[in-house]
Motif scaffolding. Sequence first.
Motif, PDB file in Angstrom:
ATOM      1  N   ARG A 111       0.817  -1.223   0.000  1.00 47.49           N
ATOM      2  CA  ARG A 111       0.000   0.000   0.000  1.00 47.49           C
ATOM      3  C   ARG A 111       0.847   1.268   0.000  1.00 47.49           C
ATOM      4  N   LEU A 112       2.112   1.187   0.377  1.00 49.19           N
ATOM      5  CA  LEU A 112       2.995   2.356   0.373  1.00 49.19           C
ATOM      6  C   LEU A 112       4.018   2.325  -0.763  1.00 49.19           C
ATOM      7  N   HIS A 113       3.785   1.505  -1.776  1.00 51.56           N
ATOM      8  CA  HIS A 113       4.817   1.332  -2.818  1.00 51.56           C
ATOM      9  C   HIS A 113       5.058   2.596  -3.643  1.00 51.56           C
ATOM     10  N   ARG A 114       4.139   3.545  -3.636  1.00 47.77           N
ATOM     11  CA  ARG A 114       4.315   4.761  -4.435  1.00 47.77           C
ATOM     12  C   ARG A 114       5.189   5.809  -3.752  1.00 47.77           C
ATOM     13  N   PHE A 115       5.422   5.668  -2.459  1.00 46.88           N
ATOM     14  CA  PHE A 115       6.223   6.651  -1.735  1.00 46.88           C
ATOM     15  C   PHE A 115       7.702   6.445  -2.031  1.00 46.88           C
ATOM     16  N   PRO A 116       8.447   7.543  -2.208  1.00 46.13           N
ATOM     17  CA  PRO A 116       9.865   7.411  -2.541  1.00 46.13           C
ATOM     18  C   PRO A 116      10.693   6.988  -1.338  1.00 46.13           C
ATOM     19  N   GLY A 117      11.835   6.456  -1.640  1.00 40.76           N
ATOM     20  CA  GLY A 117      12.783   6.035  -0.613  1.00 40.76           C
ATOM     21  C   GLY A 117      13.758   5.038  -1.195  1.00 40.76           C
ATOM     22  N   PRO A 118      14.787   4.682  -0.449  1.00 39.52           N
ATOM     23  CA  PRO A 118      15.760   3.703  -0.953  1.00 39.52           C
ATOM     24  C   PRO A 118      15.104   2.345  -1.186  1.00 39.52           C
ATOM     25  N   VAL A 119      15.458   1.706  -2.276  1.00 36.75           N
ATOM     26  CA  VAL A 119      14.869   0.414  -2.622  1.00 36.75           C
ATOM     27  C   VAL A 119      15.185  -0.631  -1.549  1.00 36.75           C
TER      28      VAL A 119
END
Length: 164
Positions: A111-119
Amino acid sequence: MDSPPFSMDSPPFSMEGLDQALSADFISLGLSVAGLGVLSHVSIFRTLPVEEYLYGLLGLYIVTLCLITLAYITVTNLALLQVLVRVGWIAFAFNVALTSSIGIYRLFFHRLHRFPGPVLSKLSRFYDAYLAGKNVQYNVEIEKLHDTYGDFIRTGQSDMILGV
């Protein structure tokens, strides 16, 4: 040509059926166990708080591998090295399928896959532990992530840190 793992000649819950299932070729054995790995992710690991049941699940995994080894030793006529190779293949196929399923889910369907951040942070909490241990200043590392990714960053499978 080998007979299929479960033929109509012997029911699957007989000793002959168990012998046929254990004697299956490596490809079908690996695919079956990989299917169980994906199924266990979808049915167990996404619904169960794994942290609370970690030791029980690990114990169940070890007991299952021991029972599979015991079944191979008692039912088939394979040498011990062949048994260990087959059980190792079963464990490998299950673990690869399970971790791949978890990784694909966390990267693309969470559900949070669209938020940016380190892979790496999206895949595991080990990356955050690495950042926290780096100079023991997690707040500085989080600020660097905010500079790179913006006000909202994803730092774990289900965590999100808001910028100031």
